[in-house]
Write an enzyme that holds these catalytic residues in place. Structure first.
Site, mmCIF file in Angstrom:
data_model
loop_
_atom_site.group_PDB
_atom_site.id
_atom_site.type_symbol
_atom_site.label_atom_id
_atom_site.label_comp_id
_atom_site.label_asym_id
_atom_site.label_seq_id
_atom_site.Cartn_x
_atom_site.Cartn_y
_atom_site.Cartn_z
ATOM 1 N N ASP A 12 0.815 -1.230 0.000
ATOM 2 C CA ASP A 12 0.000 0.000 0.000
ATOM 3 C C ASP A 12 0.839 1.266 0.000
ATOM 4 O O ASP A 12 0.410 2.309 0.506
ATOM 5 C CB ASP A 12 -0.971 0.019 1.204
ATOM 6 C CG ASP A 12 -1.899 -1.167 1.194
ATOM 7 O OD1 ASP A 12 -2.235 -1.653 0.101
ATOM 8 O OD2 ASP A 12 -2.292 -1.628 2.288
ATOM 9 N N LYS A 15 1.909 2.215 -4.977
ATOM 10 C CA LYS A 15 2.482 1.673 -6.218
ATOM 11 C C LYS A 15 1.575 1.953 -7.415
ATOM 12 O O LYS A 15 2.052 2.268 -8.498
ATOM 13 C CB LYS A 15 2.683 0.150 -6.081
ATOM 14 C CG LYS A 15 3.640 -0.237 -4.955
ATOM 15 C CD LYS A 15 3.742 -1.734 -4.806
ATOM 16 C CE LYS A 15 2.472 -2.401 -4.325
ATOM 17 N NZ LYS A 15 2.049 -2.049 -2.949
HETATM 18 P P1 GDP Z 1 -0.716 0.392 -3.490
HETATM 19 O O1 GDP Z 1 -1.322 -0.889 -3.021
HETATM 20 O O2 GDP Z 1 0.740 0.468 -3.223
HETATM 21 O O3 GDP Z 1 -1.036 0.715 -4.925
HETATM 22 O O4 GDP Z 1 -1.392 1.544 -2.604
HETATM 23 P P2 GDP Z 1 -2.960 1.671 -2.251
HETATM 24 O O5 GDP Z 1 -3.680 2.170 -3.447
HETATM 25 O O6 GDP Z 1 -3.456 0.450 -1.585
HETATM 26 O O7 GDP Z 1 -2.888 2.768 -1.105
HETATM 27 C C1 GDP Z 1 -2.363 4.015 -1.326
HETATM 28 C C2 GDP Z 1 -3.438 5.056 -0.965
HETATM 29 O O8 GDP Z 1 -2.843 6.324 -0.859
HETATM 30 C C3 GDP Z 1 -4.508 5.203 -2.026
HETATM 31 O O9 GDP Z 1 -5.706 5.570 -1.400
HETATM 32 C C4 GDP Z 1 -4.003 6.347 -2.888
HETATM 33 O O10 GDP Z 1 -5.060 7.056 -3.548
HETATM 34 C C5 GDP Z 1 -3.358 7.211 -1.847
HETATM 35 N N1 GDP Z 1 -2.197 8.000 -2.300
HETATM 36 C C6 GDP Z 1 -1.211 7.651 -3.165
HETATM 37 N N2 GDP Z 1 -0.270 8.601 -3.190
HETATM 38 C C7 GDP Z 1 -0.666 9.568 -2.331
HETATM 39 C C8 GDP Z 1 -0.103 10.797 -1.891
HETATM 40 O O11 GDP Z 1 0.975 11.206 -2.287
HETATM 41 N N3 GDP Z 1 -0.811 11.500 -0.955
HETATM 42 C C9 GDP Z 1 -2.007 11.075 -0.462
HETATM 43 N N4 GDP Z 1 -2.612 11.825 0.445
HETATM 44 N N5 GDP Z 1 -2.565 9.932 -0.849
HETATM 45 C C10 GDP Z 1 -1.896 9.181 -1.761
HETATM 46 P P1 IMO Z 2 -0.935 -4.168 -2.262
HETATM 47 O O1 IMO Z 2 -0.466 -4.749 -3.563
HETATM 48 C C1 IMO Z 2 -0.970 -4.562 2.071
HETATM 49 C C2 IMO Z 2 -1.134 -8.620 3.659
HETATM 50 C C3 IMO Z 2 -2.375 -9.062 4.393
HETATM 51 C C4 IMO Z 2 -1.761 -10.025 5.379
HETATM 52 C C5 IMO Z 2 -0.663 -10.702 4.572
HETATM 53 C C6 IMO Z 2 -1.064 -12.050 3.980
HETATM 54 O O2 IMO Z 2 -2.206 -3.417 -2.362
HETATM 55 O O3 IMO Z 2 0.162 -3.401 -1.615
HETATM 56 P P2 IMO Z 2 -2.602 -12.739 1.931
HETATM 57 O O4 IMO Z 2 -4.069 -12.525 1.698
HETATM 58 O O5 IMO Z 2 -1.740 -12.161 0.863
HETATM 59 O O6 IMO Z 2 -2.268 -14.161 2.234
HETATM 60 O O7 IMO Z 2 -2.305 -11.933 3.296
HETATM 61 O O8 IMO Z 2 -0.351 -9.793 3.533
HETATM 62 N N1 IMO Z 2 -1.359 -8.108 2.298
HETATM 63 C C7 IMO Z 2 -1.263 -6.818 1.968
HETATM 64 N N2 IMO Z 2 -1.024 -5.733 2.731
HETATM 65 N N3 IMO Z 2 -1.090 -4.429 0.735
HETATM 66 C C8 IMO Z 2 -1.297 -5.528 -0.037
HETATM 67 O O9 IMO Z 2 -1.292 -5.461 -1.384
HETATM 68 C C9 IMO Z 2 -1.443 -6.778 0.572
HETATM 69 N N4 IMO Z 2 -1.673 -8.032 0.112
HETATM 70 C C10 IMO Z 2 -1.603 -8.833 1.180
HETATM 71 O O10 IMO Z 2 -3.007 -7.973 5.025
HETATM 72 O O11 IMO Z 2 -1.144 -9.319 6.420
HETATM 73 MG MG MG Z 3 -2.891 -1.563 -1.840
#
Ligand code: GDP
Ligand code: IMO
Ligand code: MG
Length: 425
Positions: A12, A15
């Site tokens: 999260d 990316k």
């Molecule tokens: P990923 O799994 O790595 O793609 O990240 P996620 O999408 O799960 O979580 C990142 C969250 O942060 C999302 O809600 C994005 O919209 C938000 N986000 C990404 N970059 C920024 C930033 O620079 N500032 C803020 N405030 N939010 C961001």
């Molecule tokens: P993105 O790509 C954050 C975490 C789960 C749990 C552990 C194992 O959005 O960054 P799983 O279901 O994969 O067997 O769960 O990994 N987890 C993540 N945490 N971002 C993710 O994906 C995750 N995908 C799995 O919360 O702790």
């Molecule tokens: Mg994510």
């Protein structure tokens, strides 16, 4: 240039947003591990899109996305994602390719995931999507692949073996009702018809793309500390989320990779169980979680938040061979008076700067912090490094010094426009 994007923390990191920004310089976007446990957010023209299995750059017209052999695919989730994107006007149907070597998730994987979580002594806090049990079958050599799905005779036989085996487990070990083979066969045969036109030989597809000079962008899911080998085992996911996973999970040789970029938040988060050394106390946790909207993009669970952990991020730089780092969510720290960076851990009277493999050691570690002044100003409108407040520049420079790699991109908001490239571009 062929670029790999990896999470440098616990997932999260933003990316999806970074991929979206970098897609203008790419032709083919590739997912190489994980499954729909991933949730990658892109906010474009005021609309939010969350990608789970489909590469996050596909809002850009004319790009092609490959779901590589290392990904585990739940066909129902994939069709749902394809349908929703199509319904929102994203012309995605012809753009999505699926490797014939990718493994499939079945309802018995999901059920096992949930049962194992509820019966195991220490919960992992999985996403409950069946990811782990599907990878278990892959390694145990009883998994079912996309190529099998496309071959009705082989598929019927493999499914029968698997359902028989899993039903034995459900009935004898978990005292659960069996799953219906006929129902699953009918359902998955339907999925086969809908997905068949997307299926390609992934190795050949990428080999030809490279030969034609196409630029590849590999999209890691999860993050380094969730990697099955290099993460906080057993509180990890079941695949190689690090750059090392690219070759096995996409079927490309290491020689095609030109650049590896780690993505890190300006602080740290994690969802699920497991160590998080710099975890905030409740008041600050609430403040940052609210400001950063730190709720899972896949499960909606609140994310645990903490200060930037340079021990973790430096470890990620080393494991992945990161050439540079993209720092996201800088804006979330805008109101802080003081900002802490963890530079080491105090453990048994000495300070360690290497991330320990032994979680017992980690549990007894106390983070060592360095304090920097906050900037107390909004960064969301900045369009260059120079436009950032001086204290924010100092914070980022300090991260660069600690990680020993340059920062190549800074994100100061969730929108597509709120990011700019720095220096080494
Ligand atoms: P990923 O799994 O790595 O793609 O990240 P996620 O999408 O799960 O979580 C990142 C969250 O942060 C999302 O809600 C994005 O919209 C938000 N986000 C990404 N970059 C920024 C930033 O620079 N500032 C803020 N405030 N939010 C961001
Ligand atoms: P993105 O790509 C954050 C975490 C789960 C749990 C552990 C194992 O959005 O960054 P799983 O279901 O994969 O067997 O769960 O990994 N987890 C993540 N945490 N971002 C993710 O994906 C995750 N995908 C799995 O919360 O702790
Ligand atoms: Mg994510």
């Amino acid at each position: 240039m062929n670029i790999v994007i990896v999470g440098a923390q616990w997932g999260d990191e933003g990316k999806g947003k970074v991929i979206d920004v970098l897609t203008e310089d790419a032709d083919i976007l590739i997912r190489y591990q994980g499954g729909h446990n991933a949730g990658h957010t892109v906010i474009a023209d005021g609309h939010e899109f969350i990608f789970h299995l489909i590469p996050s750059g596909l809002l850009h017209p004319g790009k092609v996305g490959l779901i590589g052999n290392g990904v585990v695919i739940d066909p129902e989730a994939l069709l749902d994602e394809l349908g929703k994107l199509q319904a929102r006007g994203v012309d995605i149907i012809r753009a999505v390719k699926i490797s014939d070597q990718a493994h499939l998730i079945f309802p018995y994987h999901k059920r096992l995931d949930l049962l194992e979580e509820s019966t195991r002594a220490g919960r992992i806090g999985t996403t409950g999507r069946g990811i782990g049990p599907c990878y278990v079958d892959k390694v145990a050599r009883c998994g079912i692949r996309v190529a099998d799905l496309c071959n009705p005779k082989v598929f019927a036989e493999k499914l029968r073996q698997n359902v028989t085996e899993k039903n034995r487990l459900f009935e004898l070990l978990y005292r659960e009702p069996p799953l219906s083979y006929d129902e699953l066969l009918a359902r998955y045969s339907g999925y086969a018809k809908q997905l068949q036109s997307h299926v390609v030989n992934g190795v050949r597809f990428l080999h030809d793309a490279v030969a034609q000079g196409k630029r590849l962008l590999f999209e890691g899911a999860q993050g380094t500390l969730l990697d099955i080998d290099h993460g906080t085992y057993p509180y990890v996911t079941s695949s190689n989320a690090t750059s090392g996973g690219v070759c096995a999970g996409a079927g490309v040789p290491p020689t095609v990779i030109d650049r590896v970029i780690g993505v890190a938040k300006a602080y740290t988060t994690r969802v699920g169980e497991g160590p998080l050394p710099t975890e905030f106390a409740p008041a600050l946790m609430e403040q940052i979680r609210t400001k950063g909207k730190e709720f899972g993009a896949t499960t909606g669970r609140p994310r645990r938040c903490g200060w930037f952990d340079a021990v973790v991020a430096r470890y990620a730089v080393i494991v992945n061979g990161c050439h540079s780092i993209a720092v996201t969510k800088l804006d979330v720290l805008d109101e802080m008076e003081t900002i802490q960076i963890c530079t080491g851990y105090r453990s048994g009277g000495r300070i360690i700067t290497e991330f320990p493999a032994d979680l017992d050691v980690l549990a007894r570690c106390e983070p060592v912090y360095e304090s920097l002044p906050g900037w107390r100003a909004e960064t969301g409108e900045a369009a260059s490094f120079e436009e950032l407040p001086a204290a924010a520049q100092r914070y980022l420079k300090r991260l660069e010094a600690l990680l020993e790699v340059p920062i190549c991109l800074i994100s100061t908001g969730s929108k597509r426009e709120q990011a700019f490239k720095v220096g080494c571009w």
